[in-house]
Design a protein around this motif. Structure first.
Motif, PDB file in Angstrom:
ATOM      1  N   VAL A 266       0.790  -1.014   0.038  1.00 49.81           N
ATOM      2  CA  VAL A 266      -0.042  -0.116  -0.029  1.00 49.81           C
ATOM      3  C   VAL A 266       1.102   1.316  -0.210  1.00 49.81           C
ATOM      4  O   VAL A 266       1.829   1.374   0.856  1.00 49.81           O
ATOM      5  N   PRO A 267       0.646   2.289  -1.028  1.00 55.36           N
ATOM      6  CA  PRO A 267       1.636   3.380  -1.127  1.00 55.36           C
ATOM      7  C   PRO A 267       1.469   3.973   0.391  1.00 55.36           C
ATOM      8  O   PRO A 267       0.373   4.078   0.960  1.00 55.36           O
ATOM      9  N   ARG A 268       2.482   4.815   0.743  1.00 50.86           N
ATOM     10  CA  ARG A 268       2.408   5.666   2.004  1.00 50.86           C
ATOM     11  C   ARG A 268       2.349   6.971   1.777  1.00 50.86           C
ATOM     12  O   ARG A 268       2.120   7.909   2.777  1.00 50.86           O
ATOM     13  N   ARG A 269       2.668   7.603   0.732  1.00 47.66           N
ATOM     14  CA  ARG A 269       2.417   9.002   0.429  1.00 47.66           C
ATOM     15  C   ARG A 269       1.411   9.468  -0.458  1.00 47.66           C
ATOM     16  O   ARG A 269       0.827   8.840  -1.501  1.00 47.66           O
ATOM     17  N   THR A 270       0.794  10.779  -0.124  1.00 47.31           N
ATOM     18  CA  THR A 270      -0.390  11.229  -0.597  1.00 47.31           C
ATOM     19  C   THR A 270       0.112  12.338  -1.841  1.00 47.31           C
ATOM     20  O   THR A 270       1.228  12.587  -1.941  1.00 47.31           O
ATOM     21  N   ILE A 271      -1.006  12.610  -2.555  1.00 45.24           N
ATOM     22  CA  ILE A 271      -0.835  13.840  -3.419  1.00 45.24           C
ATOM     23  C   ILE A 271      -0.442  14.874  -2.858  1.00 45.24           C
ATOM     24  O   ILE A 271       0.482  15.661  -3.481  1.00 45.24           O
ATOM     25  N   GLU A 272      -1.034  15.310  -1.596  1.00 40.50           N
ATOM     26  CA  GLU A 272      -0.402  16.467  -0.951  1.00 40.50           C
ATOM     27  C   GLU A 272       0.829  16.441  -0.564  1.00 40.50           C
ATOM     28  O   GLU A 272       1.733  17.288  -0.507  1.00 40.50           O
ATOM     29  N   ASP A 273       1.291  15.179  -0.222  1.00 39.98           N
ATOM     30  CA  ASP A 273       3.073  14.975  -0.090  1.00 39.98           C
ATOM     31  C   ASP A 273       3.707  15.439  -1.417  1.00 39.98           C
ATOM     32  O   ASP A 273       4.733  16.186  -1.245  1.00 39.98           O
ATOM     33  N   ALA A 274       3.344  14.926  -2.423  1.00 46.88           N
ATOM     34  CA  ALA A 274       3.823  15.189  -3.650  1.00 46.88           C
ATOM     35  C   ALA A 274       4.162  16.670  -3.957  1.00 46.88           C
ATOM     36  O   ALA A 274       5.047  17.370  -4.480  1.00 46.88           O
ATOM     37  N   ILE A 275       2.804  17.334  -3.717  1.00 45.58           N
ATOM     38  CA  ILE A 275       2.717  18.766  -3.920  1.00 45.58           C
ATOM     39  C   ILE A 275       3.512  19.285  -2.972  1.00 45.58           C
ATOM     40  O   ILE A 275       4.491  20.453  -3.524  1.00 45.58           O
ATOM     41  N   ARG A 276       3.627  19.028  -1.710  1.00 50.02           N
ATOM     42  CA  ARG A 276       4.700  19.705  -0.831  1.00 50.02           C
ATOM     43  C   ARG A 276       6.164  19.466  -1.362  1.00 50.02           C
ATOM     44  O   ARG A 276       6.936  20.455  -1.298  1.00 50.02           O
ATOM     45  N   ASP A 277       6.624  18.365  -1.792  1.00 50.60           N
ATOM     46  CA  ASP A 277       7.769  18.118  -2.243  1.00 50.60           C
ATOM     47  C   ASP A 277       7.971  19.059  -3.415  1.00 50.60           C
ATOM     48  O   ASP A 277       9.241  19.499  -3.645  1.00 50.60           O
ATOM     49  N   LEU A 278       6.995  19.122  -4.241  1.00 53.84           N
ATOM     50  CA  LEU A 278       7.309  20.178  -5.445  1.00 53.84           C
ATOM     51  C   LEU A 278       7.720  21.595  -5.180  1.00 53.84           C
ATOM     52  O   LEU A 278       8.359  22.339  -5.621  1.00 53.84           O
TER      53      LEU A 278
END
Length: 180
Positions: free
Chosen positions: A161-173
């Motif tokens: 099961v993936p652990r990171r969210t779309i919001e995590d991706a946006i924050r990283d960007l």
């Protein structure tokens, strides 16, 4: 699901489907193919794809303070780049008998493009308050491709099961844009 018939609409998807057939045809004790069908990958990586939904929406928000959504009702499944990378490594560690000849969807969240735009707006305004307010503009589109992906099989069969969210991706960007 993985059992849903493939109906490729582009050369890219047509060739991906053909590759699956070829790889599975050559399965043997010396060759263990496992097919992964990842959702749209999002988040920062050193070799960015800025043409993918979450990444392009975040780029627009940070650099233009305006997000343009074409259509908006189309569903787009996503998965964080770090989750995909970890999955590929884990696949090398699973026993052959567990993955040989298997096809797995790998997605985490299914949202409409409009929902993604609103997530991007909210996260970018929090992470980069100097960019607020960010406008979201919607215009018509004749590209109505829509995808909803189930990842039940990979969760049930491999416990993945993936652990990171779309919001995590946006924050990283956002952090990557701030860092230049």
């Amino acid at each position: 699901t993985e059992d849903h018939p493939l109906k490729p609409l582009t050369d890219y998807s047509r060739f991906k489907a053909l590759c699956e057939e070829i790889l599975l045809r050559y399965q043997s004790p010396a060759f263990t193919p496992a097919i992964i069908r990842p959702a749209t990958v999002c988040g920062y990586s050193p070799r960015m794809r800025m043409d993918l939904s979450v990444n392009i929406l975040t780029n627009l928000a940070v650099n233009n303070r305006r997000i343009t959504v074409f259509g908006g009702s189309q569903k787009r499944p996503n998965i964080h780049i770090d989750d995909v990378a970890e999955l590929y490594v884990k696949l090398l560690e699973y026993p052959d008998a567990k993955v040989a000849g298997e096809i797995f969807n790998a997605a985490y969240q299914n949202h409409t493009v409009s929902q993604l735009a609103e997530m991007v707006r909210a996260v970018v305004e929090r992470e980069c308050p100097e960019k607020a307010p960010i406008q979201v503009h919607t215009s018509p589109s004749n590209d109505l491709r829509s995808y909803h992906v189930s990842s039940k099989k990979i969760a049930q069969k491999l416990g993945y099961v993936p652990r990171r969210t779309i919001e995590d991706a946006i924050r990283d960007l956002c952090r990557a844009f701030r860092a230049g």
